[in-house]
Write a protein that holds these residues in place. Structure first.
Motif, PDB file in Angstrom:
ATOM      1  N   GLN A   2      33.520  47.681  33.629  1.00  0.00           N
ATOM      2  CA  GLN A   2      33.509  47.802  35.081  1.00  0.00           C
ATOM      3  C   GLN A   2      32.185  47.253  35.603  1.00  0.00           C
ATOM      4  O   GLN A   2      31.113  47.582  35.077  1.00  0.00           O
ATOM      5  N   LEU A   3      32.268  46.432  36.627  1.00  0.00           N
ATOM      6  CA  LEU A   3      31.091  45.835  37.254  1.00  0.00           C
ATOM      7  C   LEU A   3      31.054  46.276  38.710  1.00  0.00           C
ATOM      8  O   LEU A   3      32.055  46.131  39.431  1.00  0.00           O
ATOM      9  N   VAL A   4      29.908  46.800  39.127  1.00  0.00           N
ATOM     10  CA  VAL A   4      29.765  47.282  40.500  1.00  0.00           C
ATOM     11  C   VAL A   4      28.541  46.637  41.132  1.00  0.00           C
ATOM     12  O   VAL A   4      27.414  46.849  40.666  1.00  0.00           O
ATOM     13  N   GLU A   5      28.779  45.849  42.166  1.00  0.00           N
ATOM     14  CA  GLU A   5      27.689  45.189  42.890  1.00  0.00           C
ATOM     15  C   GLU A   5      27.163  46.089  43.998  1.00  0.00           C
ATOM     16  O   GLU A   5      27.888  46.920  44.550  1.00  0.00           O
ATOM     17  N   CYS A  24      24.031  44.343  39.948  1.00  0.00           N
ATOM     18  CA  CYS A  24      25.366  44.493  39.380  1.00  0.00           C
ATOM     19  C   CYS A  24      25.231  45.356  38.136  1.00  0.00           C
ATOM     20  O   CYS A  24      24.636  44.929  37.148  1.00  0.00           O
ATOM     21  N   GLY A  56      33.324  41.990  39.406  1.00  0.00           N
ATOM     22  CA  GLY A  56      33.115  43.115  40.285  1.00  0.00           C
ATOM     23  C   GLY A  56      33.952  42.987  41.543  1.00  0.00           C
ATOM     24  O   GLY A  56      34.680  42.007  41.727  1.00  0.00           O
TER      25      GLY A  56
END
Length: 124
Positions: free
Chosen positions: A3-6, A22, A115
């Motif tokens: 999981q990628l969260v910016e 990120c 993301g």
């Protein structure tokens, strides 16, 4: 799964700066490059920057060279995009992506995970 969260997007005046982050979770990065892409309204997604696993090798789109800097902190599973001297044409949704190999590809097809994006708006 990864999981990628910016984060870090927002509204800034022309000439200003923003720093995007990120954060990755789930499976480890592995020996993989990371990249940033952007998509402006009504336009196709375009490559912005990429960084190798070690952080030594970087690539930039001509439009951002000298203004943007990509970096990563593998201990924190985080990649950054420092954006200086922002221009209205930098306005877009910015996405980070985890590559499928060690290479700093510019093609989006070479990246496996993406993301959700963060909006950057530069006012004139």
């Amino acid at each position: 799964q990864v999981q990628l969260v910016e984060s870090g997007g927002g509204l800034v005046q022309a000439g200003g700066s923003l720093r995007l982050s990120c954060a990755a979770s789930g499976r480890t990065f592995g020996n993989r490059a990371m990249g940033w892409f952007r998509q402006a309204a009504g336009k196709e997604r375009e490559f912005v920057a990429a960084v190798s696993w070690s952080g030594v090798n970087t690539r930039y789109a001509d439009s951002v060279k000298g203004r943007f800097t990509i970096s990563r902190d593998n201990a924190k599973n985080t990649v950054y995009l420092q954006m200086n001297s922002l221009k209205p044409e930098d306005t877009a949704v910015y996405y980070c992506a985890l590559g499928g190999s060690i290479y700093t590809h510019i093609q989006g097809d070479e990246y496996d995970y993406w993301g959700q994006g963060t909006q950057v708006t530069v006012s004139s």
